[in-house]
Write an enzyme that holds these catalytic residues in place. Structure first.
Site, PDB file in Angstrom:
ATOM      1  N   TYR A 147      33.497 -12.752 -22.182  1.00 30.99           N
ATOM      2  CA  TYR A 147      33.520 -13.177 -23.523  1.00 30.99           C
ATOM      3  C   TYR A 147      32.564 -13.482 -24.288  1.00 30.99           C
ATOM      4  O   TYR A 147      31.455 -14.475 -23.720  1.00 30.99           O
ATOM      5  CB  TYR A 147      34.536 -14.728 -23.674  1.00 30.99           C
ATOM      6  N   LYS A 166      34.606  -8.868 -24.476  1.00 31.55           N
ATOM      7  CA  LYS A 166      35.199  -9.161 -25.979  1.00 31.55           C
ATOM      8  C   LYS A 166      33.926  -9.219 -26.605  1.00 31.55           C
ATOM      9  O   LYS A 166      33.284 -10.402 -26.462  1.00 31.55           O
ATOM     10  CB  LYS A 166      36.050 -10.228 -25.954  1.00 31.55           C
ATOM     11  N   VAL A 186      41.303  -8.108 -29.056  1.00 28.78           N
ATOM     12  CA  VAL A 186      41.920  -9.379 -28.806  1.00 28.78           C
ATOM     13  C   VAL A 186      41.672 -10.177 -30.155  1.00 28.78           C
ATOM     14  O   VAL A 186      40.699 -10.595 -30.802  1.00 28.78           O
ATOM     15  CB  VAL A 186      40.994 -10.098 -27.773  1.00 28.78           C
TER      16      VAL A 186
END
Length: 300
Positions: free
Chosen positions: A137, A165, A207
């Site tokens: 992330y 991400k 996402v």
């Protein structure tokens, strides 16, 4: 475990709560069914939108059990991992694997801004704690740690770190990552209002926060972009963009839950210190939701 194909929309699923802030199991299950019925490629439980850091350790595991049981293998289940220490992160990774989730979306260690060496050590230790696929992330604005391509070189020695991400708000990073790592690392868009731009550069997965509210339209948008039909994608994107801008705000959880409430009837309860929207801010958000729905209807 299901091998994750990093293509399509992966909503960062809201954690539905009752007025007393306890888990609303029925709403959680219904919300997951709605997302799957509208074509999502997988679900991410307890990301920022799922209020990960606001849940107790017991609640986190219960959300995973509910999610795994409800999804029943139809799409991959990814769990957010947001902890304040390496010890807690490693322990959570092991428990999540025991429950049977398919992957982890791993935040940097919360509350402490780690340097490059510490960041690499943290992620490698989490990766080594389980056999689960790891989605890194990267949100330097939100968490102060930037997972640059140079840092990733050493992290990718761990074979189960397979995706990132990308939420640096710099689309050049998408090209840099794909050029440097090719198919070794899946680049996943993490910003709702940069999805068409990221898809144009080669990101095939997303996402998304606002996909909770409009899953069908979000799935369609990414399909259009990934197929190269950018003329149609731009028209749909323009109808969605005001709503998608709300995903980049510090109050994205409140905004997304309110949009879900209007569109699907789910509770908008958030855990303190977050509070429900009130006054002019609430009316402004409702106006954006209503205009988005009107614009989508006009598109047919």
């Amino acid at each position: 475990m299901t091998k994750i194909q990093w293509k399509g929309v992966f909503p960062a699923v809201t954690t539905k709560l009752k007025p007393d802030f306890s888990l609303d199991e029925a709403a959680i299950r219904d919300g997951l069914e709605r997302l799957i019925a509208n074509g999502v490629a997988g679900v991410v439980l307890m990301g920022m939108v799922g209020e990960n850091a606001s849940l107790s350790p017991e609640e986190k595991l219960e959300v995973l059990r509910i999610g795994k049981e409800t999804v029943a293998g139809r799409v991959p289940v990814i769990s957010g991992l947001a902890e304040t220490s390496s010890e807690r992160a490693i322990a959570f990774a092991k428990k999540a694997e025991q429950i049977g989730v398919d992957g982890l979306m791993v935040f940097p260690g919360l509350t402490y801004k780690s340097d490059a060496r510490e960041t690499v050590a943290f992620y490698r230790s989490v990766a080594q704690a389980s056999g689960l696929q790891i989605l890194l992330y990267n949100n330097p604005r939100g968490y102060g740690v930037d997972l640059t391509p140079d840092l990733l070189v050493e992290m990718l020695e761990e074979p189960n770190i397979v995706a990132i991400k990308e939420e640096s708000y710099d689309t050049t990073r998408v090209t840099d990552l794909l050029a440097r790592f090719g198919t070794r690392l899946n680049v996943v868009c993490g910003v709702d209002d940069l999805i068409v731009e990221s898809a144009a550069l080669g990101a095939q997965a997303w996402v998304s926060g606002m996909a909770n509210a409009l899953p069908k339209e979000s799935v369609r948008l990414l399909e259009l972009a990934n197929s190269g039909d950018f003329a149609s994608a731009r028209k749909l994107y323009q109808a969605l963009i005001a709503l998608f801008h709300l995903d980049t705000h510090v109050k994205l959880v409140q905004y997304i839950k309110l949009a879900e409430n209007v569109i699907a009837g789910y509770p908008e309860t958030v855990k303190p210190p977050r509070l429900p929207l009130v006054g002019e801010e609430r009316e402004r958000t409702l106006a954006i939701v209503r205009k988005t729905l009107a614009d989508l209807k006009a598109l047919g």
